[in-house]
Design a protein around this motif. Structure first.
Motif, PDB file in Angstrom:
ATOM      1  N   LEU A  24       0.741  -1.173  -0.015  1.00 53.65           N
ATOM      2  CA  LEU A  24      -0.073  -0.216   0.019  1.00 53.65           C
ATOM      3  C   LEU A  24       0.796   1.132   0.063  1.00 53.65           C
ATOM      4  N   GLY A  25       1.811   1.293   0.810  1.00 48.52           N
ATOM      5  CA  GLY A  25       2.735   2.397   0.926  1.00 48.52           C
ATOM      6  C   GLY A  25       3.403   2.609  -0.205  1.00 48.52           C
ATOM      7  N   THR A  26       4.071   1.805  -0.948  1.00 47.17           N
ATOM      8  CA  THR A  26       4.595   1.604  -2.278  1.00 47.17           C
ATOM      9  C   THR A  26       3.771   2.270  -3.281  1.00 47.17           C
ATOM     10  N   VAL A  28       1.184   4.349  -2.685  1.00 50.39           N
ATOM     11  CA  VAL A  28       0.910   5.807  -2.262  1.00 50.39           C
ATOM     12  C   VAL A  28       1.973   6.505  -3.120  1.00 50.39           C
ATOM     13  N   VAL A  29       3.429   5.801  -2.825  1.00 52.73           N
ATOM     14  CA  VAL A  29       4.366   6.856  -3.346  1.00 52.73           C
ATOM     15  C   VAL A  29       4.248   7.203  -4.682  1.00 52.73           C
ATOM     16  N   PHE A  30       3.753   6.086  -5.652  1.00 59.93           N
ATOM     17  CA  PHE A  30       3.630   6.484  -6.906  1.00 59.93           C
ATOM     18  C   PHE A  30       2.264   7.132  -7.270  1.00 59.93           C
ATOM     19  N   PRO A  32       0.136   9.513  -5.323  1.00 64.44           N
ATOM     20  CA  PRO A  32      -0.098  10.100  -3.955  1.00 64.44           C
ATOM     21  C   PRO A  32      -1.822  10.142  -3.639  1.00 64.44           C
TER      22      PRO A  32
END
Lengths: 674, 179
Positions: A24-26, A28-30, A32
């Motif tokens: 999920l975090g990864t 969100v990085v791509f 936002p």
């Protein structure tokens, strides 16, 4: 069962949630915009940061509580741990003074042993009876040393300790007072026995030998000898499950060498979140990579290993050097990034040069070579090679035992190097012992009246021509002796003056093969026997067939094995070790007994045989040393035993192993004026 | 033979004195110095700590063969990295390099002790040690490169929630995959 699976389920769940969050975090990085829904406040970041740091510190603690483990690599280079006479006394003293064991029993045993030696030494020195010796012990008049005198006497008191002693003792630097008193008593006994004691003057003796230390303190750094209880070569030889032609898999082990590596990333991430510093979060990612690296470590496939061993001679004589070359090749199709290789050289082949171990990486088709030199000992030697492999990260190790088909046969040569003086007990066969009986021979003995059947060539023709009488010349008869070479092969004989030197039985057997050859050349009938729990007897005879049997017996008989009995899996029922010999020994046989004379048993045997009419010569390799007080006492004990035997008419050759047996025999002959 | 007389006289292990092997020790020290150069130079107090850490590593690697000294040294360097990251704002590339370097120092340092204990300096172990060190460096470099890639090519201003999610993800994984 259910609790364990619950645990496992929670672990799996936690890992799955973690993975999901990371993905999920990864994402969100791509993209936002995905994260816009959740407001980020310190209220959210602080607990996460604290959680990460706490978990990190917990991992540090886990790491600190765990040792990094490795599969044990044996140490075939080290001399094998054999006792030196007197070690048992040192061990008693150590257990009593340093460990506080056997408070009542041990001092009594130590005291009794010292007392026995002291009485014998005094009786011999002062040429008095046992009772007088005991009396002088009780009165404390036997020595100048008050501390030693007080050890046996109730009327003499121990000198009060000096101030210096007391200060040192308070600082924990001085030795235990009991130990000090034992030491002084042993010194007094040694000087009473009038023995030249090399060590006492120059250096302060060590209290305990390395052998004892490594036996008593397992896991200490004192790795100077091979220990008995380490996994032996024999155990490796039978161990493991076959996976390929010559490869067997042994143990496999997780080393934990990366344990706690996550702490770096957790703490970095926690600090990074608080400081809002992307660099630290990236740093945390490196830590995560290593965590994954550690876990990805798998059991390396070692089934493609093959070993080839060559020796420059496969039939050396005992004591001869053999150059060994080992090549291990990776015939599998995977790269082996870490291979620890140890050639499992048997304990009775001493490595004197080169190294039987190496550490390397092998790509498919590659090979590694090791070279070393061993000194061979009697017997059949065949040994496997140990390869411990691991992946790049080294987190999992796997043990593989690789067999080779090379073996060494070490059989005594039986060559003549010296003449052996034997005693004048003979057989009816002709041989080389000069007797006082007239008969056929070479040396003139006497002239006597002619009897019918006298051979014609012994008639004194000159006298016949002169007087017409018939007379017969007698020559000194030379007869053959029957000699039994008898070995003391009980556990007592596996002693050495220094670990790494051959033990007394090895020296005895090697000397006996020289003696055998010399006696055989002289035409005597020779038998071999050993007293041990495994019966060993070869009746006296002669001839090349007999010589061959003797060689094989010296090389391969389990009773004479170069390895101590506790390292062989031979079950000998308890029998009187001399029974089988007494029942088979022909009358009129001389006995040449090889024994280090470390206990009273061989002396008893020698005296009994001597009394029964078998003349006994004892050849005794001296395995005593003077490094510790136990060893010095054991040396006195042996000396006393030798003196007593000589008084009983037993010939004893005290063989200082620094010299060859030949030299010792020459000296003995010169002393005896033969 | 020299080997014979040595082991007979001193009774020392025939394969050496058990000190850490030199190849790995030198790589470890070099990595430690790199970690110091890329972090502590940005913070005064870090420099003191870093030099202390290096000294501890050197003692552990070249004199005593102590895992504790090596771990202590690497941990000190790690604190340097944390200080450099949070106080001075060293660039992410610098921090990545120093973290990679100190983890390599940790790995090869402990490896030097292990190989030293099992083989000693007298045995030829260089090939195995180089392969081990190379494995560790390559894995770390790939991980660092990947992280840096995400950092550089990630879109726009990186939302904080992504970081939170990632950290929680790591926490969950560590907890779930512990031995």
């Amino acid at each position: 069962m259910s609790a364990e699976s619950d645990h496992a389920r929670i672990h799996r769940l936690s890992a799955a949630v973690g993975l999901l969050l990371a993905i999920l975090g990864t994402a969100v990085v791509f993209v936002p915009s995905l994260g816009d829904a959740v407001p980020v406040t310190t209220l959210l970041t602080m607990p996460v940061a604290i959680l990460a740091v706490m978990l990190g510190l917990w991992r540090v603690r886990v790491r600190r509580n765990h040792e990094v483990r490795h599969l044990d690599l044996p140490e075939p280079e080290l001399p094998f741990a054999l006792p030196t006479p007197g070690d048992d006394l040192d061990e008693l003293l150590y257990r009593y003074t340093q460990r506080g064991e056997g408070t009542l029993e041990y001092p009594e045993r130590i005291g009794k042993r010292l007392r026995d030696v002291a009485v014998a030494a005094i009786a011999h020195r002062e040429e008095c009876t046992r009772e007088e010796a005991v009396a002088s012990l009780d009165e404390g008049t036997w020595t100048e040393n008050r501390s030693a005198a007080a050890f046996f006497s109730e009327t003499t008191t121990v000198p009060s300790s000096t101030l210096k002693d007391r200060v040192f003792r308070a600082l924990g630097r001085a030795e235990n007072p009991y130990e000090q008193q034992v030491r002084e008593t042993v010194s007094a006994i040694v000087s009473e026995a009038a023995m030249v004691d090399e060590s006492s003057a120059s250096e302060r003796e060590a209290s305990y030998d390395d052998g004892i230390l490594s036996r008593l303190m397992r896991g200490s750094d004192a790795r100077t000898v091979r220990e008995h209880d380490r996994k032996s070569v024999q155990e490796y030889a039978d161990d493991g499950d076959a996976v390929a032609g010559t490869v067997r898999y042994g143990e496999s082990l997780e080393t934990h060498r990366w344990l706690g590596i996550e702490a770096f990333s957790l703490v970095a991430a926690g600090v990074g979140v608080v400081a809002a510093e992307p660099g630290l979060l990236l740093a945390a990612a490196v830590g995560v990579t290593y965590g994954a690296y550690a876990r990805s470590g798998t059991d390396p496939g070692l089934s493609g290993l093959t070993a080839e061993r060559t020796v420059d001679t496969d039939s050396p004589a005992p004591g001869e050097k053999v150059r060994v070359t080992v090549e291990l090749s990776n015939e599998g199709d995977t790269f082996l990034p870490a291979l620890r290789i140890v050639d499992l050289v048997p304990a009775n082949l001493r490595v004197v040069d080169g190294s039987p171990r190496t550490y390397t990486a092998l790509r498919p088709g590659a090979r590694v070579r090791m070279q070393y030199t061993v000194v061979a000992e009697r017997g059949h030697h065949e040994w496997p090679l140990l390869a411990v492999g691991s992946g790049f990260s080294g987190s999992v190790e796997r043990e593989a035992i690789v067999d080779t088909d090379t073996s060494i046969e070490c059989v005594p040569r039986l060559r003549t190097v010296t003449d052996i003086a034997i005693r004048d007990q003979t057989t009816i066969f002709s041989g080389q012992v000069d007797t006082d009986q007239g008969g056929s021979g070479l040396e003139f003995h006497s002239v006597r009246e002619h009897r019918p059947n006298d051979p014609m060539r012994r008639i004194e023709w000159k006298r016949h021509a002169r007087t017409g009488e018939l007379a017969t010349i007698d020559f000194r008869e030379e007869r053959a002796a029957t000699v039994l070479l008898l070995f003391d092969a009980r556990e007592d004989a596996y002693v050495t003056d220094r670990p790494g030197n051959p033990h007394a039985l090895d020296r005895s057997v090697n000397a006996a093969s020289d003696v055998y050859a010399a006696l055989a050349d002289a035409g005597h009938l020779i038998g071999l026997a050993a007293f041990d729990t495994v019966p060993c007897y070869l009746g006296p005879s002669a001839g090349s067939g007999h010589d061959e049997s003797a060689r094989r017996l010296l090389a391969y008989h389990p009773a004479l094995a170069s390895l101590p009995p506790d390292m062989l899996d031979i079950e000998g029922g308890y029998i009187d070790p001399m029974n089988h010999i007494r029942s088979q020994l022909p009358t009129n046989t001389q006995v040449m007994l090889f024994s280090p004379l470390i206990s009273d048993y061989p002396s008893t045997i020698a005296r009994q045989l001597n009394a029964a009419g078998n003349r006994v010569t004892i050849i005794s390799p001296d395995a005593t040393a003077t490094r510790t007080m136990g060893q010095r006492l054991a040396r006195v004990e042996r000396r006393i035993r030798i003196n007593r035997l000589r008084e009983y008419g037993v010939r004893v050759v005290d063989w200082d192993v620094e010299d060859s047996l030949r030299l010792t025999l020459d000296k003995a002959r010169r002393r005896a004026g033969v | 033979m020299s080997g014979e007389s040595r082991s007979a006289e001193t009774g020392s292990p025939a394969y050496g004195d058990g000190r850490p092997t030199l190849t790995s020790a030198v790589i470890s020290m070099a990595a430690g110095v790199l970690a110091l150069l890329t972090s502590a130079l940005f913070v005064g107090v870090g420099l003191v700590l870093g030099v202390l850490g290096l000294a501890s590593m050197a003692l552990g690697l070249f004199l005593s063969g102590s895992r504790g000294m090596i771990s202590f040294g690497v941990t000190s360097l790690f604190v340097c990295v944390l200080l450099a990251g949070s106080l001075s704002g060293a660039t992410p590339l610098m921090l990545l390099t120093s973290t990679l370097a100190l983890l390599v120092a940790w790995d090869t340092g402990h490896h030097a002790v292990t190989v030293g204990e099992q083989f000693g300096r007298a045995t030829a172990t260089r090939r195995g040690e180089l392969v081990h060190a190379a494995g560790g460096i390559i894995v770390g470099a790939v991980g660092a490169g990947f992280a840096y890639g995400i950092y550089v090519f990630g879109v726009g201003d990186r939302p904080a929630i992504a970081v939170i999610l990632l950290v929680l993800g790591v926490v969950g994984l560590v907890w779930g995959l512990r031995d």
